[in-house]
Design a protein around this motif. Structure first.
Motif, PDB file in Angstrom:
ATOM      1  N   SER A  72       0.825  -1.215   0.000  1.00  0.00           N
ATOM      2  CA  SER A  72       0.000   0.000   0.000  1.00  0.00           C
ATOM      3  C   SER A  72       0.854   1.257   0.000  1.00  0.00           C
ATOM      4  O   SER A  72       0.424   2.297  -0.503  1.00  0.00           O
ATOM      5  CB  SER A  72      -0.931  -0.007   1.217  1.00  0.00           C
ATOM      6  N   ARG A  77      -3.580   2.969  -0.860  1.00  0.00           N
ATOM      7  CA  ARG A  77      -4.399   2.209   0.095  1.00  0.00           C
ATOM      8  C   ARG A  77      -5.599   1.536  -0.575  1.00  0.00           C
ATOM      9  O   ARG A  77      -5.902   0.381  -0.302  1.00  0.00           O
ATOM     10  CB  ARG A  77      -4.905   3.126   1.213  1.00  0.00           C
ATOM     11  N   LEU A  81      -6.548  -2.407  -0.377  1.00  0.00           N
ATOM     12  CA  LEU A  81      -7.645  -2.720   0.543  1.00  0.00           C
ATOM     13  C   LEU A  81      -8.743  -3.499  -0.161  1.00  0.00           C
ATOM     14  O   LEU A  81      -9.233  -4.514   0.360  1.00  0.00           O
ATOM     15  CB  LEU A  81      -8.202  -1.426   1.132  1.00  0.00           C
ATOM     16  N   ALA A 117      -5.554  -7.070   5.357  1.00  0.00           N
ATOM     17  CA  ALA A 117      -5.524  -5.787   4.638  1.00  0.00           C
ATOM     18  C   ALA A 117      -6.429  -4.771   5.320  1.00  0.00           C
ATOM     19  O   ALA A 117      -6.058  -3.598   5.474  1.00  0.00           O
ATOM     20  CB  ALA A 117      -5.960  -5.992   3.190  1.00  0.00           C
ATOM     21  N   ALA A 118      -7.618  -5.207   5.723  1.00  0.00           N
ATOM     22  CA  ALA A 118      -8.553  -4.287   6.374  1.00  0.00           C
ATOM     23  C   ALA A 118      -7.997  -3.790   7.697  1.00  0.00           C
ATOM     24  O   ALA A 118      -8.130  -2.608   8.046  1.00  0.00           O
ATOM     25  CB  ALA A 118      -9.898  -4.983   6.594  1.00  0.00           C
ATOM     26  N   LEU A 121      -4.697  -1.422   6.904  1.00  0.00           N
ATOM     27  CA  LEU A 121      -4.910  -0.239   6.083  1.00  0.00           C
ATOM     28  C   LEU A 121      -5.921   0.712   6.680  1.00  0.00           C
ATOM     29  O   LEU A 121      -5.883   1.919   6.409  1.00  0.00           O
ATOM     30  CB  LEU A 121      -5.327  -0.649   4.666  1.00  0.00           C
ATOM     31  N   SER A 122      -6.832   0.217   7.526  1.00  0.00           N
ATOM     32  CA  SER A 122      -7.726   1.140   8.227  1.00  0.00           C
ATOM     33  C   SER A 122      -6.913   2.071   9.118  1.00  0.00           C
ATOM     34  O   SER A 122      -7.206   3.271   9.225  1.00  0.00           O
ATOM     35  CB  SER A 122      -8.765   0.365   9.040  1.00  0.00           C
TER      36      SER A 122
END
Length: 408
Positions: A72, A77, A81, A117-118, A121-122
């Motif tokens: 990312s 992102r 994501l 990923a969630a 990247l959040s």
């Protein structure tokens, strides 16, 4: 798309969406736990083999975070994501349709790899959008949701089993993944401008891990945040045996203790979000690290003296809830220290939490002691290492990010 307009990031739904993405990991771990016996019976597998689906998820989640973070930083992102959420969705179908324990284990690994990923990247998106200390405050508010997930997920999973079989729990995760993918695609723009990533090579993005691990303040933050999480893992692993089997708590009484501790973590995150602008992240980390050592030291003493376990519940509560003062502050400061590699920094922080957590969970099973001693010993060692990490950061760190300045 580039960085979202201010009015979008200031709307409550924006942070709520990020929090729901961050909750995917805890939700996917805990929702199906009540169904483990039914899974073993239906698939003709031993309890030990079914438990491997939990281990596979933890491994896939950690590796997924480590993979997606640097990617990312190079490609942005949003596409990373959405790819991770798509993998989570497809793997959830595999879990739902699994015909053997081996198929379930593989599908759970892939599901976790996508869900990672969630989670990472959040956090990175928060760092992209919000300036300085405000990013840490938003991370604390998000952590309130992730603290609720372990509390509510087993209850929701139990209710699903009343009207469905174990596959119903994975149908629920499938719906959560599908809705997350749709909402993220519709409402989350790219938050990392091209000017910050167009000159980043993929190899150098992954090489950022080495740079972070060579940095003494970063190691301090990883140790503090990761070991605090490890102490909580030791508690989660050992507390059913300690309270139910050894001290004779009913399942209802244990649920009340567990719920009160989870609620305490939620409240600690809320207090952190209110106090971080006034007191600063570093003092709050120090307060949490010292309080954790004091609480788990008292917990160990009470178990050594074999006093009434009710006296220990207060210090157990304090030893667990201090994670609410450490997680958001540590990851916020870590991403502030590596602005060009915030994705990698957030990924390494998340992976260290789960990695240290697995070690603490395993240590509980090998430490000697008949009552709560192994749990208290593991928690105290973890909290001492967390305090050591804080001292390491204080000695070499650069202090607080300013609330009015960008973290970039």
């Amino acid at each position: 798309m580039t960085q979202p307009p201010a009015n979008r990031s200031e709307r409550p739904w924006f942070l709520a969406l990020l929090a729901s993405l961050a909750a995917i990991g805890p939700l996917a771990i805990d929702l199906y736990l009540p169904a483990l016996p039914a899974i073993g019976h239906d698939l003709g597998a031993s309890a030990a083999k079914v438990q491997w689906s939990v281990t596979a998820f933890l491994a896939g989640f950690s590796l997924g975070m480590l993979f997606y973070g640097p990617i990312s930083d190079r490609y942005g992102r949003r596409p990373v994501l959405l790819t991770g959420l798509a993998v989570f969705f497809l793997a959830s179908i595999g879990c739902l349709l699994a015909r053997s324990a081996e198929e379930l284990i593989v599908a759970r690994f892939l599901q976790a790899a996508g869900g990672g990923a969630a989670s990472v990247l959040s956090r990175a998106i928060v760092r992209d959008v919000y300036p300085g200390m405000e990013a840490i405050r938003k991370l604390s508010l998000m952590a309130m949701v992730t603290a609720l997930a372990p509390l509510l997920a087993p209850l929701i999973g139990s209710q699903i089993l009343h009207w469905s079989n174990w596959r119903g729990t994975f149908a629920a995760l499938l719906l959560w993944g599908a809705s997350s993918l749709v909402l993220a695609r519709r409402f989350l723009p790219e938050t990392m401008p091209p000017s910050h990533r167009q000159h980043v090579r993929l190899a150098s993005a992954f090489a950022a891990y080495a740079g972070i691990l060579r940095d003494a303040p970063a190691l301090g933050l990883l140790l503090t945040g990761g070991m605090s999480f490890a102490a909580m893992f030791a508690y989660i692993t050992a507390s059913p045996h300690v309270l139910i089997e050894h001290y004779g708590f009913s399942s209802t009484a244990y649920a009340l203790v567990f719920s009160s501790n989870a609620t305490g973590i939620l409240l600690a995150n809320y207090l952190n979000s209110r106090l971080v602008h006034r007191l600063g992240a570093v003092p709050l980390i120090g307060l949490g690290a010292v309080a954790g050592v004091v609480a788990t030291s008292m917990l160990l003493i009470l178990f050594v003296l074999d006093l009434d376990v009710r006296f220990a519940l207060f210090f157990l509560f304090m030893g667990v809830v201090v994670t609410g003062l450490l997680g958001a502050n540590c990851v916020g400061l870590l991403m502030h220290r590596f602005p060009a590699n915030a994705g990698a920094a957030a990924a390494l922080f998340g992976a260290s939490q789960f990695g240290f957590g697995v070690l603490a969970s395993a240590s509980v099973g090998v430490l000697p002691g008949a009552n709560g001693l192994p749990m208290a010993e593991a928690m105290l060692v973890a909290d001492l290492l967390a305090l050591l990490g804080f001292f390491l950061y204080r000695r070499h760190g650069e202090g607080e990010p300013r609330g009015s300045s960008s973290l970039r």
